[in-house]
Design a protein around this motif. Structure first.
Motif, PDB file in Angstrom:
ATOM      1  N   ARG A  93       0.830  -1.212   0.000  1.00 36.87           N
ATOM      2  CA  ARG A  93       0.000   0.000   0.000  1.00 36.87           C
ATOM      3  C   ARG A  93       0.862   1.259   0.000  1.00 36.87           C
ATOM      4  N   GLU A  94       2.001   1.176   0.645  1.00 37.09           N
ATOM      5  CA  GLU A  94       2.885   2.333   0.777  1.00 37.09           C
ATOM      6  C   GLU A  94       3.667   2.623  -0.505  1.00 37.09           C
ATOM      7  N   ARG A 101       4.497  -3.527  -7.461  1.00 37.30           N
ATOM      8  CA  ARG A 101       5.636  -3.730  -8.360  1.00 37.30           C
ATOM      9  C   ARG A 101       6.954  -3.218  -7.784  1.00 37.30           C
ATOM     10  N   ASP A 102       6.872  -2.243  -6.894  1.00 38.70           N
ATOM     11  CA  ASP A 102       8.086  -1.647  -6.340  1.00 38.70           C
ATOM     12  C   ASP A 102       8.558  -2.304  -5.048  1.00 38.70           C
ATOM     13  N   VAL A 103       7.873  -3.355  -4.624  1.00 35.24           N
ATOM     14  CA  VAL A 103       8.262  -4.072  -3.408  1.00 35.24           C
ATOM     15  C   VAL A 103       8.612  -5.500  -3.794  1.00 35.24           C
ATOM     16  N   SER A 104       9.819  -5.899  -3.485  1.00 34.69           N
ATOM     17  CA  SER A 104      10.259  -7.264  -3.794  1.00 34.69           C
ATOM     18  C   SER A 104      10.034  -8.178  -2.593  1.00 34.69           C
ATOM     19  N   GLY A 110      -3.233   2.639   5.791  1.00 33.34           N
ATOM     20  CA  GLY A 110      -4.544   3.124   5.395  1.00 33.34           C
ATOM     21  C   GLY A 110      -5.392   2.083   4.697  1.00 33.34           C
ATOM     22  N   CYS A 111      -6.431   2.579   4.090  1.00 31.00           N
ATOM     23  CA  CYS A 111      -7.435   1.752   3.442  1.00 31.00           C
ATOM     24  C   CYS A 111      -6.866   0.965   2.250  1.00 31.00           C
ATOM     25  N   GLY A 120      -5.165   2.075  -1.236  1.00 27.44           N
ATOM     26  CA  GLY A 120      -3.768   1.653  -1.303  1.00 27.44           C
ATOM     27  C   GLY A 120      -3.434   0.729  -2.458  1.00 27.44           C
ATOM     28  N   PHE A 121      -4.371  -0.119  -2.837  1.00 32.04           N
ATOM     29  CA  PHE A 121      -4.118  -1.080  -3.914  1.00 32.04           C
ATOM     30  C   PHE A 121      -4.707  -0.656  -5.264  1.00 32.04           C
ATOM     31  N   ALA A 122      -5.491   0.410  -5.286  1.00 28.93           N
ATOM     32  CA  ALA A 122      -6.237   0.782  -6.492  1.00 28.93           C
ATOM     33  C   ALA A 122      -5.348   0.935  -7.728  1.00 28.93           C
ATOM     34  N   GLY A 123      -4.273   1.678  -7.614  1.00 32.19           N
ATOM     35  CA  GLY A 123      -3.414   1.917  -8.770  1.00 32.19           C
ATOM     36  C   GLY A 123      -2.793   0.641  -9.321  1.00 32.19           C
TER      37      GLY A 123
END
Length: 183
Positions: free
Chosen positions: A25-26, A30-33, A107-108, A112-115
């Protein structure tokens, strides 16, 4: 090398899922391995594959858990406040706040996951189920979906304009609009 008990393995899995949910979410999926997730809780990447078949499996589980946690928090608001209308009003105030805007990791999950999920349909079923549950807590049918859309859209716009006066204006205007949606 000592073996991990089943209880420890469950606790470790829970920590991985919670950390992944926050980091996704933060920073975005794709940017978190996998290495980022495991490092955040002080574990090795090798331990990940003893618990999960893939990052895809982790994303799905982290998404489901984030929505389950959000729904538990919403239901707890009904218990804390004197009726659902008061709980809804409290949610509007907390959701559309600078604090929530500035802390996407806790957060929500809808915002957080929408994009990520808009660009990648792989986890949309889990996401859609979470959206339905949240909207259902707010109000029945179209009203709940419209109200949730107002909250999420406003939060995303406020995050995108953070640091400018427009961000606070968006939050203020959306608080007024959301309150009217369920009257």
């Amino acid at each position: 090398m000592s073996r991990v008990s089943q209880a420890e393995a469950r606790a470790n899995r829970k920590r991985v899922v919670e950390s992944a949910s926050r980091l996704f979410r933060e920073k975005g999926v794709r940017d978190v391995s996998v290495a980022d997730v495991m490092q955040s809780i002080g574990m090795t990447q090798g331990g990940f594959y003893k618990q999960f078949a893939s990052k895809t499996a982790l994303v799905d589980e982290a998404t489901a858990e984030a929505f389950s946690d959000m729904l538990r928090r919403l239901e707890a608001m009904d218990d804390i406040h004197s009726g659902h209308d008061a709980a809804w009003s409290s949610l509007i105030d907390s959701y559309l706040s600078p604090e929530t805007r500035d802390d996407p990791g806790s957060g929500c999950p809808a915002a957080g996951f929408a994009g990520d999920f808009a660009r990648d349909p792989e986890w949309r079923d889990t996401y859609a189920a979470g959206i339905r549950d949240m909207a259902g807590w707010i109000a029945p049918e179209d009203t709940g979906l419209a109200a949730l859309s107002t909250l999420v859209g406003a939060l995303l716009l406020a995050r995108a304009t953070a640091g400018s006066p427009l961000s606070r204006e968006i939050l203020r205007a959306a608080r007024k609009a959301a309150a009217r949606l369920t009257e």
